[in-house]
Design a protein around this motif. Structure first.
Motif, mmCIF file in Angstrom:
data_model
loop_
_atom_site.group_PDB
_atom_site.id
_atom_site.type_symbol
_atom_site.label_atom_id
_atom_site.label_comp_id
_atom_site.label_asym_id
_atom_site.label_seq_id
_atom_site.Cartn_x
_atom_site.Cartn_y
_atom_site.Cartn_z
ATOM 1 N N ILE A 85 0.834 -1.194 0.000
ATOM 2 C CA ILE A 85 0.000 0.000 0.000
ATOM 3 C C ILE A 85 0.873 1.251 0.000
ATOM 4 O O ILE A 85 0.615 2.217 -0.723
ATOM 5 C CB ILE A 85 -0.925 0.016 1.242
ATOM 6 N N LEU A 107 2.335 1.662 -3.461
ATOM 7 C CA LEU A 107 1.298 2.103 -4.399
ATOM 8 C C LEU A 107 0.943 3.565 -4.156
ATOM 9 O O LEU A 107 0.777 4.346 -5.095
ATOM 10 C CB LEU A 107 0.036 1.250 -4.245
ATOM 11 N N ALA A 108 0.826 3.930 -2.884
ATOM 12 C CA ALA A 108 0.437 5.305 -2.563
ATOM 13 C C ALA A 108 1.517 6.272 -3.019
ATOM 14 O O ALA A 108 1.220 7.347 -3.546
ATOM 15 C CB ALA A 108 0.200 5.446 -1.063
ATOM 16 N N GLY A 134 1.695 6.263 -6.825
ATOM 17 C CA GLY A 134 0.440 6.748 -7.384
ATOM 18 C C GLY A 134 0.350 8.267 -7.319
ATOM 19 O O GLY A 134 -0.593 8.863 -7.804
ATOM 20 N N PHE A 177 -4.302 7.854 -2.335
ATOM 21 C CA PHE A 177 -3.788 7.634 -3.686
ATOM 22 C C PHE A 177 -3.789 6.168 -4.093
ATOM 23 O O PHE A 177 -3.033 5.746 -4.948
ATOM 24 C CB PHE A 177 -2.402 8.272 -3.835
ATOM 25 N N VAL A 178 -4.683 5.430 -3.462
ATOM 26 C CA VAL A 178 -4.829 4.013 -3.757
ATOM 27 C C VAL A 178 -6.310 3.793 -4.080
ATOM 28 O O VAL A 178 -7.171 4.489 -3.546
ATOM 29 C CB VAL A 178 -4.397 3.193 -2.519
ATOM 30 N N LYS A 206 -9.349 6.052 -7.424
ATOM 31 C CA LYS A 206 -8.572 6.324 -6.219
ATOM 32 C C LYS A 206 -9.457 7.019 -5.188
ATOM 33 O O LYS A 206 -10.378 7.750 -5.540
ATOM 34 C CB LYS A 206 -7.361 7.179 -6.569
#
Ligand SMILES: Nc1ncnc2c1ncn2[C@@H]1O[C@H](COP(=O)(O)OP(=O)(O)O)[C@@H](O)[C@H]1O
Ligand SMILES: [Mg+2]
Lengths: 271, 327, 274
Positions: free
Chosen positions: A18, A21-22, A25, B95-96, B136
């Motif tokens: 996570i 990804l965060a 992202g 942001f996931v 998201k």
């Protein structure tokens, strides 16, 4: 027993995932984070050059690469549980069977992977601008780098429990910690060893911080081609320190959880 | 079999300045497949009880068992079979994607991947946000975030699920949907739904049984109907001029068991809602009010609500109770 | 004026209110001192390896680095006033109540006051620390006159920082998250270009113009002239600094006022994400 190991691994993996990804992202976040270490290390490289020793510009560049991790440890590890407490996330962590230790280890792994782009950016841009003489990478370098990060993130875990108890003051303390530790641990200049300008007493104090040992050994491997043969005392010390800081960190975490269930104000924020 | 058992549970908070008895000898039993409501004003101790049952807080004394496990001695086992959600939390990773977020929470319980995927789809379709799953989190509207949060609480297929003021800050439509979900989860999936709320309407509407709580003490536990039936005293609403707003505690009027006073500044009137010892006191109360310079414009007998049950036991309404706690 | 004073005291309360003030100043002084020391150590390590330590540069670094940490710690104030205000919805209220320019200015002055204490303490503390650690004493002359001239430099710096800060605040009106990213870059750029830790001449020649156009470069030079010498340099540098700072301040006010208007028309004043 087996299922609790499996749960631990699942939790650590998913927390790391996570975080990665965060981070990836949100490219803007990476851009924002690289600014401090990048520009600081460029300015300090100019200072080395001005002092008459362009070969040492690499100290500043390497320092910037590690400073990115140090910042990540303070802001995304140490301070994280306090933010999780405020958002209510910590409540969910505690009320689930997920071990807090797995969450923090996962967070560390994610942080290490997530900070890689910032760290590499500093190293690449710095090298392009100043072209300092690096030795070719060695096994010793890889080991030291890994152990330094372990010790650093172990410190993050320990601080995160301390900050849960401190509460509101924690962020100010965190803010005040960055520069003094950067100074003592010699992120940008040799703070221990023969090249250090500091008195022995200060060097002794500085050596208690794992990052100090790591930075010193990293510099010697990167700029003076020292290998495992010369660096083994540092490697050993770092291994012990990394283990100690992780164990201490995890113990502190368990203590905080137990204490929190008694007092009622450590794990959840009062409105 | 009871899924939640609470026995002589007491919790004291000691801070430097004061000592708060947040829960005072609480006894409860909640069955499998039941929607159970904990109804009381702010500060009554609802959150404290839920925190103990969800293993975040230790009791000072007494015992609590959730799904057959002791919350103190078998906290780990309790954690595996419960879910929790509250309206005050802001959890998730911006942001996931929503799907990834739910996957993460499923991993906290060690749910295998295929099972987690299945549950995510199922909950998303139940709560009608399938089309949002791959966006998201920061792109979702508040309403969808709230639904995601509820799905999260059910992601581990919990035996008992705790909701602390779940519909606070929700729009009317979403709140209705959420209440339907609670009932469905209890009926269809035989979960125990344990709900803390200060919303009487919510408690009356969906709870099989309601416990009324005030200052850490359970005043009554029963179905909403029975609770209202036990109130055999008349409830009267008196409409007065603005002077009525300053009568103070209605209990100072002879024959009044308890009541609430509200100023309606728009129509420049005051509403005094009182529970009377019996019918005969009505004329007396009107006379007493007029003697104090309050003009009574009219009155009306009302069907009792759960708040009236509360008032009949405590003497004051939720609002007065909360205000008195602030000092 | 009343509003300005109110904003200053609000700002001070915001920054000092969470615990007792000496601790806040201390928590500001320690990092500032540490940054000064890092810079001095780098010079020391570098020049001794090169075999040419020149102790007079140490005074140069102490003054430059202290002032730099001073600027870079309070140019954040406006951006945090705006973004924190947006996050808590108080900014729109400030905006409705009166021009937020006064409010932001007040917050900058509050932060300036606090950080001035830290900067002056750091200047003294690092001087003492350098003597203890390296055995050399930075050749700073502290006389009533030199201190007054130094303080004047700080005041001129306030004007420049206000200008810069207002431009940053203008940016913060339109940005809904990670607002602190820009100030990070700005302080990094100032560290390189404002002659804080090495003379402009160490930069590649095409970049000299950037350094010369920054008011902070001249303020730092003036401060050095006051505390180290030569005194003759002071008046020229402070004059250039004042001129540039006034220009920046004016530009900041204009940009901010314009952005505030634009933000209102486009509905950004109360916009926030997450
Ligand atoms: N950690 C704590 N420390 C001190 N007092 C607390 C703590 N948590 C709750 N309380 C007090 O316990 C009482 C019950 O609070 P709470 O359980 O939150 O009520 P509710 O959820 O019904 O509004 C209140 O008086 C509150 O102030
Ligand atoms: Mg509550």
């Amino acid at each position: 027993m087996r299922s609790s190991v499996a749960l631990w691994l699942r939790v650590a993996f998913s927390r790391a995932m996570i975080r990665v990804l965060a981070t990836y992202g949100d490219p803007l976040w990476i851009v924002v984070n690289v600014g401090g270490p990048l520009l600081t290390s460029i300015a300090l490289a100019f200072l080395y050059k001005f002092a008459g020793i362009p070969q040492f510009t690499g100290f500043a560049i390497l320092g910037g690469g590690i400073a990115a991790y140090w910042g990540n440890v303070l802001w995304s590890m140490a301070a994280q549980l306090n933010w999780d407490k405020r958002s209510g996330m910590l409540y969910l962590y505690i009320s689930s069977p997920a071990p807090l230790t797995a969450l923090l280890v996962g967070m560390s792994l994610g942080g290490i992977l997530g900070t890689l782009p910032s760290s590499l950016t500093v190293l690449i841009i710095g090298t392009l601008l100043f072209n300092p003489p690096f030795s070719p990478p060695t096994l010793a370098l890889a080991l030291i780098f890994m152990l330094t990060l372990l010790a650093l993130y172990g410190m993050g875990i320990a601080l995160s429990s301390l900050y849960l108890i401190l509460g509101r003051e924690a962020e100010e303390v965190n803010e005040a910690l960055y520069e003094p530790v950067s100074f003592l641990s010699g992120i940008y200049f040799p703070s221990i060893g023969r090249a250090s300008p500091l008195p022995l007493a200060i060097q002794a104090v500085a050596s208690l911080i794992p990052l100090t040992i790591g930075m010193d050994a990293l510099r010697r491997a990167v700029f003076f081609s020292e290998g495992v043969g010369e660096l083994w005392p540092s490697l050993l010390t770092l291994a012990v320190m990394a283990q100690a800081s992780i164990i201490l960190g995890l113990k502190a975490l368990n203590y905080v959880e137990r204490r929190g269930r008694v007092t009622g104000d450590i794990l959840v924020a009062l409105r | 079999m009871a899924n939640v058992e609470v026995e002589s549970l007491t919790r004291v908070f000691e801070t430097r300045s004061r000592r708060v008895l947040a829960l005072d000898n609480v006894n409860l039993e909640v069955e499998k497949g039941e929607v159970f409501g904990l109804l009381g004003p702010n500060g009554a101790g609802k959150t404290t009880l839920i925190r103990i049952l969800t293993t975040l807080l230790l009791p000072t004394s007494g015992r609590a068992v959730v799904g057959g496990f002791d919350v103190v001695k078998e906290a780990k086992k309790v954690r595996g079979i419960i879910g929790f959600s509250s309206s005050s939390e802001r959890v998730g990773f911006d942001f996931v994607t929503a799907r990834r977020n739910l996957w993460f929470f499923s991993q906290l319980y060690g749910v295998p991947k295929s099972e987690a995927d299945r549950r995510i789809e199922e909950l998303a379709s139940l709560l009608e946000f399938q089309d949002q799953l791959d966006r998201k989190l920061y792109m979702l509207t508040t309403g969808y975030k709230q639904r995601l949060n509820l799905a999260r609480a059910l992601i581990n297929d919990p035996t008992v699920v705790f909701f602390d003021e779940p519909t606070n800050g929700m729009d009317v439509f979403s709140a209705k949907k959420v209440r339907e979900l609670f009932v469905r989860e209890a009926r269809v999936n035989s979960r125990t739904v344990f709900l803390a709320t200060h919303n009487m309407f919510e408690a009356e509407e969906i709870c099989d049984r309601v416990a009324i709580i005030d200052r850490g003490r359970i005043l009554a536990v029963d179905t909403p109907e029975n609770l209202k039936l036990t109130l055999d005293k008349p409830v009267v609403m008196l409409e007065t001029d603005v002077a009525g707003a300053s009568v103070g505690d209605p209990r100072t009027l002879d024959g009044v068991v308890g009541g609430t006073v509200k100023l309606d500044s728009e129509s420049e009137t005051a509403n005094i809602r009182v529970i009377l010892r019996d019918e005969d006191y009505l004329d007396k109360v009107v006379t007493l009010l007029e003697r104090r310079g309050v003009k009574v414009l009219g009155y009306q007998r009302l069907e009792p609500t759960l708040e009236d049950v509360f008032i009949s036991k405590v003497g004051a309404g939720f609002a007065e109770r909360e205000r008195s706690l602030e000092v | 004026m009343k509003k300005l004073i109110a904003s200053i005291s609000l700002g001070l309360e915001r920054e000092l209110g969470w615990t007792f003030p000496p601790l806040v100043v201390l928590l500001g002084t320690i990092p500032a001192t540490a940054s000064v020391l890092i810079v001095v150590m780098i010079y020391w390590v570098g020049s001794s390896a090169a075999g040419a330590v020149d102790p007079s540069w140490i005074a140069f670094l102490v003054v430059g680095a202290s002032l730099y940490t001073h600027f870079s710690s309070y140019i954040w104030a406006p951006i945090s006033a705006v973004s924190e205000g947006k996050a808590s919805y108080t900014y729109p209220l400030v905006f409705i109540a009166h021009s937020s320019l006064t409010y932001v200015t007040g917050r900058v002055i509050a932060s300036f006051i606090e950080s001035s204490f830290s900067a002056i303490l750091a200047l003294g503390l690092s001087t003492v620390a350098i003597k203890a650690l390296l055995g050399v004493e930075p050749t700073l002359s502290f006389t009533p006159l030199s201190i007054a001239l130094f303080a004047l430099g700080m005041l001129v710096g306030l004007l420049a920082a206000l200008g810069l800060g207002l431009m940053l605040a203008a940016y913060a009106i339109f940005v809904t998250r990670l607002e602190w990213g820009l100030p990070v870059y700005i302080s990094g750029i100032l560290m390189i270009f404002s002659e804080a830790i090495f003379p402009t001449s160490a930069l590649p020649p095409p970049l000299h113009a950037i350094a010369e156009s920054l008011p902070f470069t001249h303020i730092i030079r003036a401060a050095r002239a006051a505390l180290i010498g030569p005194p003759a340099l002071y008046s020229a540098e402070i004059a250039t600094a004042s001129l540039l700072s006034a220009t920046w301040f004016l530009a900041g006010v204009l940009v901010y006022a314009y952005s505030e208007g634009l933000g209102r028309r486009r509905g950004y004043i109360d916009l926030r994400v997450t």
